[in-house]
Design a protein around this motif. Structure first.
Motif, short mmCIF file in Angstrom:
data_model
loop_
_atom_site.label_atom_id
_atom_site.label_comp_id
_atom_site.label_asym_id
_atom_site.label_seq_id
_atom_site.Cartn_x
_atom_site.Cartn_y
_atom_site.Cartn_z
N THR A 20 44.43 -18.20 -0.66
CA THR A 20 44.71 -18.69 -2.01
C THR A 20 46.21 -18.59 -2.29
OG1 THR A 20 44.45 -16.50 -2.99
CG2 THR A 20 42.46 -17.87 -2.82
N ARG A 21 46.65 -19.26 -3.31
CA ARG A 21 48.07 -19.20 -3.69
C ARG A 21 48.47 -17.77 -4.04
NH1 ARG A 21 52.79 -20.10 -2.67
NH2 ARG A 21 54.24 -20.21 -4.38
N GLN A 22 47.59 -17.04 -4.73
CA GLN A 22 47.89 -15.65 -5.08
C GLN A 22 48.06 -14.79 -3.83
OE1 GLN A 22 45.36 -17.40 -6.37
NE2 GLN A 22 45.37 -17.21 -8.61
N ARG A 23 47.16 -14.93 -2.88
CA ARG A 23 47.27 -14.16 -1.63
C ARG A 23 48.54 -14.51 -0.88
NH1 ARG A 23 40.98 -15.04 -0.06
NH2 ARG A 23 40.16 -13.38 -1.40
N GLU A 24 48.89 -15.78 -0.90
CA GLU A 24 50.10 -16.22 -0.22
C GLU A 24 51.35 -15.59 -0.85
OE1 GLU A 24 51.70 -20.34 1.78
OE2 GLU A 24 50.27 -20.46 0.14
N ILE A 25 51.41 -15.56 -2.16
CA ILE A 25 52.55 -14.96 -2.87
C ILE A 25 52.63 -13.46 -2.57
CG2 ILE A 25 53.47 -14.36 -5.15
CD1 ILE A 25 52.36 -17.13 -6.09
N ILE A 26 51.49 -12.80 -2.58
CA ILE A 26 51.46 -11.36 -2.29
C ILE A 26 51.92 -11.10 -0.86
CG2 ILE A 26 49.90 -9.38 -1.98
CD1 ILE A 26 48.30 -10.58 -4.42
N LEU A 27 51.41 -11.88 0.08
CA LEU A 27 51.83 -11.73 1.48
C LEU A 27 53.32 -11.99 1.64
CD1 LEU A 27 51.11 -11.26 4.46
CD2 LEU A 27 50.66 -13.72 4.63
N GLU A 28 53.83 -13.05 1.03
CA GLU A 28 55.27 -13.35 1.11
C GLU A 28 56.11 -12.19 0.60
OE1 GLU A 28 56.09 -16.96 -1.01
OE2 GLU A 28 54.80 -18.15 0.30
N THR A 29 55.68 -11.59 -0.49
CA THR A 29 56.41 -10.46 -1.08
C THR A 29 56.43 -9.28 -0.12
OG1 THR A 29 55.75 -11.19 -3.29
CG2 THR A 29 56.55 -8.93 -3.08
N ILE A 30 55.32 -9.01 0.50
CA ILE A 30 55.25 -7.91 1.47
C ILE A 30 56.12 -8.21 2.68
CG2 ILE A 30 53.73 -6.66 3.06
CD1 ILE A 30 51.49 -7.08 0.91
N LEU A 31 56.05 -9.44 3.18
CA LEU A 31 56.83 -9.81 4.36
C LEU A 31 58.33 -9.81 4.11
CD1 LEU A 31 54.62 -12.67 5.85
CD2 LEU A 31 54.83 -10.32 6.66
N GLU A 32 58.73 -10.11 2.90
CA GLU A 32 60.16 -10.07 2.56
C GLU A 32 60.71 -8.65 2.61
OE1 GLU A 32 60.27 -11.86 -1.29
OE2 GLU A 32 59.94 -13.88 -0.49
N ASN A 33 59.84 -7.68 2.44
CA ASN A 33 60.21 -6.26 2.41
C ASN A 33 59.50 -5.54 3.56
OD1 ASN A 33 61.69 -6.15 -0.26
ND2 ASN A 33 59.75 -7.08 -0.85
N LYS A 34 59.65 -6.03 4.76
CA LYS A 34 58.89 -5.60 5.93
C LYS A 34 58.85 -4.08 6.14
CE LYS A 34 58.35 -7.74 10.42
NZ LYS A 34 59.02 -8.51 11.43
N GLN A 35 59.94 -3.39 5.94
CA GLN A 35 60.00 -1.94 6.19
C GLN A 35 59.64 -1.12 4.96
OE1 GLN A 35 60.37 -1.01 9.33
NE2 GLN A 35 60.59 -3.18 9.80
N TRP A 36 58.93 -1.70 4.06
CA TRP A 36 58.65 -1.15 2.75
C TRP A 36 57.35 -0.35 2.76
CZ3 TRP A 36 56.63 -4.76 -1.59
CH2 TRP A 36 56.79 -4.18 -2.84
N HIS A 37 57.37 0.86 2.25
CA HIS A 37 56.15 1.62 1.94
C HIS A 37 55.98 1.47 0.43
CE1 HIS A 37 57.58 3.69 5.60
NE2 HIS A 37 56.31 3.68 5.88
N PHE A 38 54.87 0.95 0.00
CA PHE A 38 54.75 0.60 -1.42
C PHE A 38 53.40 0.98 -1.99
CE2 PHE A 38 53.52 -2.95 1.23
CZ PHE A 38 52.33 -3.37 0.69
N THR A 39 53.40 1.22 -3.28
CA THR A 39 52.17 1.43 -4.03
C THR A 39 51.71 0.08 -4.56
OG1 THR A 39 53.30 1.78 -6.14
CG2 THR A 39 52.92 3.75 -4.75
N ALA A 40 50.49 0.04 -5.04
CA ALA A 40 49.98 -1.19 -5.65
C ALA A 40 50.84 -1.56 -6.86
CB ALA A 40 48.52 -1.00 -6.06
N GLU A 41 51.26 -0.57 -7.60
CA GLU A 41 52.07 -0.83 -8.80
C GLU A 41 53.45 -1.39 -8.43
OE1 GLU A 41 50.41 2.03 -8.14
OE2 GLU A 41 48.81 1.83 -9.64
N GLU A 42 54.05 -0.88 -7.37
CA GLU A 42 55.35 -1.40 -6.92
C GLU A 42 55.22 -2.84 -6.45
OE1 GLU A 42 57.40 2.78 -5.42
OE2 GLU A 42 56.07 1.68 -4.06
N LEU A 43 54.16 -3.14 -5.72
CA LEU A 43 53.92 -4.51 -5.27
C LEU A 43 53.71 -5.42 -6.48
CD1 LEU A 43 53.45 -6.60 -3.05
CD2 LEU A 43 51.05 -5.89 -3.00
#
Length: 146
Positions: A20-43
């Motif tokens: 879905t478009r939402q999943r794609e945006i979420i994935l893009e955000t994660i991939l842009e910050n590849k070395q990122w350890h994140f909480t759900a709230e930070e994402l």
């Protein structure tokens, strides 16, 4: 980055999910910050910069799905908090976790890999994964405590 995007698309299709478009945006955000350890709230905070319509429930559902499909590792801590990171087989690492501020430090150690091989040989046991975490205090928090 494209390989990870394709891996995610393939995993979704294999398990009868849609990209879905939402999943794609979420994935893009994660991939842009590849070395990122994140909480759900930070994402959520980062995703909202791109798409105001994505809600927290969508973030939680997508994180759960991505974990189930081995796209993300879930790092659970003693205080019931969770952080996430991309699951990259080629970059196996361990974590040092500050008990005070929550800082995460990644490290690799060949001695641990050697120890794993010794365990397999000694006990005739095939190890498929392991998670190693050390808890303590980062440099800054150590100075504040003492």
């Amino acid at each position: 980055m494209e390989n990870l995007r394709e891996k995610f698309k393939l995993r979704l299709a294999e398990n009868n999910y849609k990209l879905t478009r939402q999943r794609e945006i979420i994935l893009e955000t994660i991939l842009e910050n590849k070395q990122w350890h994140f909480t759900a709230e930070e994402l959520f905070s980062e995703v909202r910069k791109k798409e105001k319509e994505i809600g927290m429930a969508t973030i939680y559902r997508t994180l759960e799905l991505m974990s189930k499909l081995d796209i993300l590792n879930v790092l659970e801590f003693n205080d019931d908090s969770r952080k996430y990171e991309l699951y990259l087989k080629e970059s196996h690492h361990h974590h040092l976790i500050c008990k005070n501020c929550g800082k995460l430090i990644e490290f690799n150690d060949q001695d641990i890999d050697y120890f794993e091989s010794e365990l397999e040989e000694k006990y005739n046991f095939k190890i498929t994964e392991h998670k190693l975490r050390f808890y303590g205090y980062c440099e800054k928090c150590s100075q504040e405590i003492n």
